[in-house]
Write a protein that holds these residues in place. Structure first.
Motif, PDB file in Angstrom:
ATOM      1  N   ARG A 171     103.290  69.571  18.111  1.00 42.58           N
ATOM      2  CA  ARG A 171     102.259  69.465  17.072  1.00 42.58           C
ATOM      3  C   ARG A 171     101.179  68.502  17.528  1.00 42.58           C
ATOM      4  NH1 ARG A 171     107.103  70.181  14.599  1.00 42.58           N
ATOM      5  NH2 ARG A 171     107.200  71.706  12.900  1.00 42.58           N
ATOM      6  N   ILE A 172      99.950  68.995  17.641  1.00 43.92           N
ATOM      7  CA  ILE A 172      98.818  68.173  18.054  1.00 43.92           C
ATOM      8  C   ILE A 172      97.640  68.462  17.137  1.00 43.92           C
ATOM      9  CG2 ILE A 172      97.189  67.633  19.899  1.00 43.92           C
ATOM     10  CD1 ILE A 172      99.286  68.485  21.903  1.00 43.92           C
ATOM     11  N   GLY A 173      97.139  67.430  16.479  1.00 45.25           N
ATOM     12  CA  GLY A 173      95.952  67.585  15.645  1.00 45.25           C
ATOM     13  C   GLY A 173      96.085  68.631  14.570  1.00 45.25           C
ATOM     14  N   GLY A 174      97.254  68.779  13.996  1.00 51.84           N
ATOM     15  CA  GLY A 174      97.436  69.744  12.927  1.00 51.84           C
ATOM     16  C   GLY A 174      97.734  71.152  13.405  1.00 51.84           C
ATOM     17  N   ALA A 214      97.349  76.255  25.096  1.00 57.59           N
ATOM     18  CA  ALA A 214      96.406  77.201  24.526  1.00 57.59           C
ATOM     19  C   ALA A 214      95.005  76.647  24.705  1.00 57.59           C
ATOM     20  CB  ALA A 214      96.726  77.427  23.052  1.00 57.59           C
ATOM     21  N   ASP A 215      94.084  77.471  25.265  1.00 54.44           N
ATOM     22  CA  ASP A 215      92.734  77.002  25.539  1.00 54.44           C
ATOM     23  C   ASP A 215      91.727  77.549  24.533  1.00 54.44           C
ATOM     24  OD1 ASP A 215      93.733  75.682  27.676  1.00 54.44           O
ATOM     25  OD2 ASP A 215      93.195  77.206  29.150  1.00 54.44           O
ATOM     26  N   GLU A 216      92.176  78.247  23.509  1.00 55.54           N
ATOM     27  CA  GLU A 216      91.237  78.831  22.582  1.00 55.54           C
ATOM     28  C   GLU A 216      90.536  77.732  21.787  1.00 55.54           C
ATOM     29  OE1 GLU A 216      95.143  78.551  20.380  1.00 55.54           O
ATOM     30  OE2 GLU A 216      94.427  79.134  22.368  1.00 55.54           O
ATOM     31  N   PRO A 217      89.263  77.950  21.409  1.00 56.37           N
ATOM     32  CA  PRO A 217      88.523  76.944  20.661  1.00 56.37           C
ATOM     33  C   PRO A 217      89.237  76.588  19.373  1.00 56.37           C
ATOM     34  CG  PRO A 217      87.042  78.672  21.446  1.00 56.37           C
ATOM     35  CD  PRO A 217      88.447  79.139  21.704  1.00 56.37           C
ATOM     36  N   CYS A 218      89.152  75.315  18.993  1.00 59.50           N
ATOM     37  CA  CYS A 218      89.753  74.885  17.740  1.00 59.50           C
ATOM     38  C   CYS A 218      88.945  73.724  17.186  1.00 59.50           C
ATOM     39  CB  CYS A 218      91.214  74.472  17.954  1.00 59.50           C
ATOM     40  SG  CYS A 218      91.387  73.011  18.979  1.00 59.50           S
ATOM     41  N   ASP A 219      89.195  73.368  15.953  1.00 65.94           N
ATOM     42  CA  ASP A 219      88.440  72.309  15.299  1.00 65.94           C
ATOM     43  C   ASP A 219      89.317  71.095  15.047  1.00 65.94           C
ATOM     44  OD1 ASP A 219      90.106  73.385  13.448  1.00 65.94           O
ATOM     45  OD2 ASP A 219      88.557  73.882  11.981  1.00 65.94           O
ATOM     46  N   ALA A 220      90.358  70.914  15.874  1.00 63.32           N
ATOM     47  CA  ALA A 220      91.270  69.791  15.676  1.00 63.32           C
ATOM     48  C   ALA A 220      90.636  68.482  16.126  1.00 63.32           C
ATOM     49  CB  ALA A 220      92.568  70.036  16.426  1.00 63.32           C
ATOM     50  N   PHE A 221      89.545  68.545  16.886  1.00 67.54           N
ATOM     51  CA  PHE A 221      88.864  67.350  17.342  1.00 67.54           C
ATOM     52  C   PHE A 221      87.362  67.612  17.393  1.00 67.54           C
ATOM     53  CE2 PHE A 221      89.076  69.814  21.135  1.00 67.54           C
ATOM     54  CZ  PHE A 221      90.411  70.173  21.310  1.00 67.54           C
ATOM     55  N   VAL A 222      86.586  66.555  17.535  1.00 74.73           N
ATOM     56  CA  VAL A 222      85.126  66.645  17.476  1.00 74.73           C
ATOM     57  C   VAL A 222      84.539  66.862  18.867  1.00 74.73           C
ATOM     58  CG1 VAL A 222      83.007  65.428  16.869  1.00 74.73           C
ATOM     59  CG2 VAL A 222      85.064  65.153  15.449  1.00 74.73           C
ATOM     60  N   VAL A 223      83.715  67.879  18.995  1.00 71.88           N
ATOM     61  CA  VAL A 223      82.976  68.145  20.222  1.00 71.88           C
ATOM     62  C   VAL A 223      81.492  67.975  19.906  1.00 71.88           C
ATOM     63  CG1 VAL A 223      82.409  69.821  22.008  1.00 71.88           C
ATOM     64  CG2 VAL A 223      84.728  69.736  21.079  1.00 71.88           C
ATOM     65  N   GLU A 224      80.862  67.030  20.579  1.00 69.11           N
ATOM     66  CA  GLU A 224      79.454  66.732  20.309  1.00 69.11           C
ATOM     67  C   GLU A 224      78.547  67.501  21.265  1.00 69.11           C
ATOM     68  OE1 GLU A 224      80.200  62.075  18.957  1.00 69.11           O
ATOM     69  OE2 GLU A 224      79.467  62.553  20.985  1.00 69.11           O
ATOM     70  N   GLU A 225      77.403  67.942  20.759  1.00 69.55           N
ATOM     71  CA  GLU A 225      76.408  68.605  21.606  1.00 69.55           C
ATOM     72  C   GLU A 225      75.426  67.555  22.120  1.00 69.55           C
ATOM     73  OE1 GLU A 225      73.468  72.512  21.641  1.00 69.55           O
ATOM     74  OE2 GLU A 225      74.492  71.910  19.790  1.00 69.55           O
ATOM     75  N   PHE A 273      77.933  69.547  26.305  1.00 72.75           N
ATOM     76  CA  PHE A 273      78.859  69.119  25.259  1.00 72.75           C
ATOM     77  C   PHE A 273      79.759  68.006  25.791  1.00 72.75           C
ATOM     78  CE2 PHE A 273      77.658  73.471  24.492  1.00 72.75           C
ATOM     79  CZ  PHE A 273      77.424  73.521  23.123  1.00 72.75           C
ATOM     80  N   GLN A 274      80.274  67.222  24.870  1.00 77.61           N
ATOM     81  CA  GLN A 274      81.209  66.168  25.273  1.00 77.61           C
ATOM     82  C   GLN A 274      82.216  65.915  24.159  1.00 77.61           C
ATOM     83  OE1 GLN A 274      79.119  62.478  26.052  1.00 77.61           O
ATOM     84  NE2 GLN A 274      79.368  61.787  23.942  1.00 77.61           N
ATOM     85  N   HIS A 302      79.674  74.005  28.812  1.00 78.02           N
ATOM     86  CA  HIS A 302      80.157  74.972  27.834  1.00 78.02           C
ATOM     87  C   HIS A 302      81.155  74.316  26.878  1.00 78.02           C
ATOM     88  CE1 HIS A 302      78.242  78.138  30.174  1.00 78.02           C
ATOM     89  NE2 HIS A 302      78.826  77.628  31.262  1.00 78.02           N
ATOM     90  N   ARG A 303      81.002  74.581  25.618  1.00 78.73           N
ATOM     91  CA  ARG A 303      81.873  73.994  24.596  1.00 78.73           C
ATOM     92  C   ARG A 303      83.323  74.412  24.812  1.00 78.73           C
ATOM     93  NH1 ARG A 303      83.815  74.794  19.278  1.00 78.73           N
ATOM     94  NH2 ARG A 303      83.647  72.888  18.018  1.00 78.73           N
ATOM     95  N   SER A 304      83.541  75.673  25.168  1.00 73.66           N
ATOM     96  CA  SER A 304      84.902  76.173  25.361  1.00 73.66           C
ATOM     97  C   SER A 304      85.611  75.438  26.489  1.00 73.66           C
ATOM     98  CB  SER A 304      84.877  77.675  25.649  1.00 73.66           C
ATOM     99  OG  SER A 304      84.111  77.942  26.824  1.00 73.66           O
ATOM    100  N   GLY A 305      84.864  75.079  27.543  1.00 74.13           N
ATOM    101  CA  GLY A 305      85.465  74.356  28.653  1.00 74.13           C
ATOM    102  C   GLY A 305      85.880  72.953  28.257  1.00 74.13           C
ATOM    103  N   VAL A 306      85.043  72.284  27.448  1.00 73.35           N
ATOM    104  CA  VAL A 306      85.376  70.941  26.981  1.00 73.35           C
ATOM    105  C   VAL A 306      86.607  70.981  26.085  1.00 73.35           C
ATOM    106  CG1 VAL A 306      84.578  69.010  25.564  1.00 73.35           C
ATOM    107  CG2 VAL A 306      83.006  70.112  27.174  1.00 73.35           C
ATOM    108  N   ILE A 307      86.668  71.975  25.217  1.00 66.68           N
ATOM    109  CA  ILE A 307      87.823  72.122  24.333  1.00 66.68           C
ATOM    110  C   ILE A 307      89.083  72.395  25.137  1.00 66.68           C
ATOM    111  CG2 ILE A 307      88.879  73.619  22.588  1.00 66.68           C
ATOM    112  CD1 ILE A 307      86.143  73.906  21.322  1.00 66.68           C
ATOM    113  N   SER A 308      88.959  73.245  26.167  1.00 68.86           N
ATOM    114  CA  SER A 308      90.112  73.560  27.009  1.00 68.86           C
ATOM    115  C   SER A 308      90.631  72.314  27.707  1.00 68.86           C
ATOM    116  CB  SER A 308      89.726  74.619  28.043  1.00 68.86           C
ATOM    117  OG  SER A 308      90.792  74.863  28.928  1.00 68.86           O
ATOM    118  N   ALA A 309      89.728  71.512  28.252  1.00 69.51           N
ATOM    119  CA  ALA A 309      90.142  70.283  28.946  1.00 69.51           C
ATOM    120  C   ALA A 309      90.795  69.315  27.977  1.00 69.51           C
ATOM    121  CB  ALA A 309      88.926  69.637  29.605  1.00 69.51           C
ATOM    122  N   ARG A 310      90.221  69.186  26.795  1.00 67.54           N
ATOM    123  CA  ARG A 310      90.784  68.259  25.796  1.00 67.54           C
ATOM    124  C   ARG A 310      92.186  68.708  25.377  1.00 67.54           C
ATOM    125  NH1 ARG A 310      89.799  64.693  21.373  1.00 67.54           N
ATOM    126  NH2 ARG A 310      91.905  64.355  20.582  1.00 67.54           N
TER     127      ARG A 310
END
Length: 324
Positions: free
Chosen positions: A10-13, A42-53, A58-59, A115-123
């Protein structure tokens, strides 16, 4: 591993499956590598954390306990390089000593990418990586209910005296096995808290639990419990490692069990504790073979994470104690 019942993280809900990988041991633990293969997370985009533009893309920032610093870098920096290559991101890790001291604080890792998806995947991969290594750390704290009332301490000392008087000749029985009367408690679960921020998070959650349901279940009054009888945790009472006292509500209700179960449920949901059992086993350790060599040891039995000292323990014969 049962493929139909994989381990869940369980990570970030959100809940992720954990696939078993072949781990490779290195001579220096601080350089352990981590291989994030397909399906490890899982590398799919999610809203469990904040990604800033930002102007350059993105970061995302992730707070990491300094004790887990080494696992993001990996052997000769290979883990960090692999994550950056596979997710097309840049992972900025501060140098040790810049933010906090090792084992006492945390530092901020910044993930940047076009790319936002890449940042989310790394996170996401970093979260899974840290969660995996966090579970290998020996526990630092435990959630418990104190049993340090003078009456209980007095009765416990009477119990200790009676055992040593009547059973001291039994194999392995000695005064060093007994719990410190001031530390008698009911353990609800163990936690790995690696810095002051995580300790404060646990304290805040416990206070919210009190306000949300503990006071309501207890009716705003103290719960009167009885500590009666002893039981052992091994299959053979002649080779006992842990002897514990049984605890129940004096009015016969299950309110104490309800509070214990709901507390653990909240702590598990928050990610601060691992779920081990469907219900909390209410017990107070009175004798433990770990105390024989380490009087300060707490309940480091088979539930302990990290390296276990189970093989080093010398069991005792608890048959007569149980009989008396």
């Amino acid at each position: 591993m049962d493929v139909l019942r994989p381990t869940l993280i369980r990570i970030g809900g959100r809940v992720y499956r954990k696939n078993v990988i072949q781990e490779q041991a290195y001579q220096h633990e601080e350089e352990d590598d981590f291989c994030a293969g397909p399906g490890d997370c899982a590398d799919e985009p999610c809203d469990a954390f904040v990604v800033e533009e930002t102007e350059k893309g993105f970061q995302c920032r992730v707070e990491v306990p300094s004790l887990l610093y080494k696992y993001i870098i990996g052997k000769k920096g290979e883990t960090k390089k692999r994550l950056e290559t596979e997710t097309r991101t840049s992972i900025i890790i501060p140098k040790l000593g810049v933010e906090g001291e090792i084992g006492t604080a945390c530092f901020i890792v910044v993930i940047t990418g076009q790319h936002r998806s890449g940042v989310i995947s790394a996170r996401t991969r970093i979260d899974v990586l840290l969660d995996s290594f966090r579970k290998k750390q020996p526990f630092t704290h435990f959630l418990s209910l104190a049993l340090n009332q003078p009456t209980i301490q007095e009765k416990f000392l009477q119990f200790k005296g009676e055992v040593l008087e009547k059973c001291s000749k039994d194999h392995g029985v000695s005064s060093s096995l007994f719990q410190n009367p001031a530390k008698l408690h009911l353990t609800l679960g163990t936690l790995v808290l690696l810095n002051e921020q995580e300790i404060q998070k646990a304290c805040d959650l416990l206070q919210r639990c009190k306000e949300d349901f503990v006071d309501q279940i207890a009716g705003g009054k103290p719960l009167t419990v009885e500590v009666v009888g002893v039981e052992y945790m091994n299959d053979d009472p002649a080779m006992t490692d842990v002897l514990y006292a049984k605890v129940h509500m004096k009015d016969g209700s299950d309110r104490l069990q309800m509070i214990a179960d709901q507390l653990v449920e909240r702590f598990v949901a928050s990610g601060l504790m691992l779920k081990e059992w469907d219900r909390v086993k209410l017990h107070a350790t009175v004798m433990n073979t770990l105390f024989r060599k380490d009087p300060s040891a707490e309940e480091r039995n088979n539930t302990m994470t990290g390296k276990s000292s189970f093989k080093e323990r010398e069991s005792f014969n608890g048959r007569n104690i149980l009989k008396v």
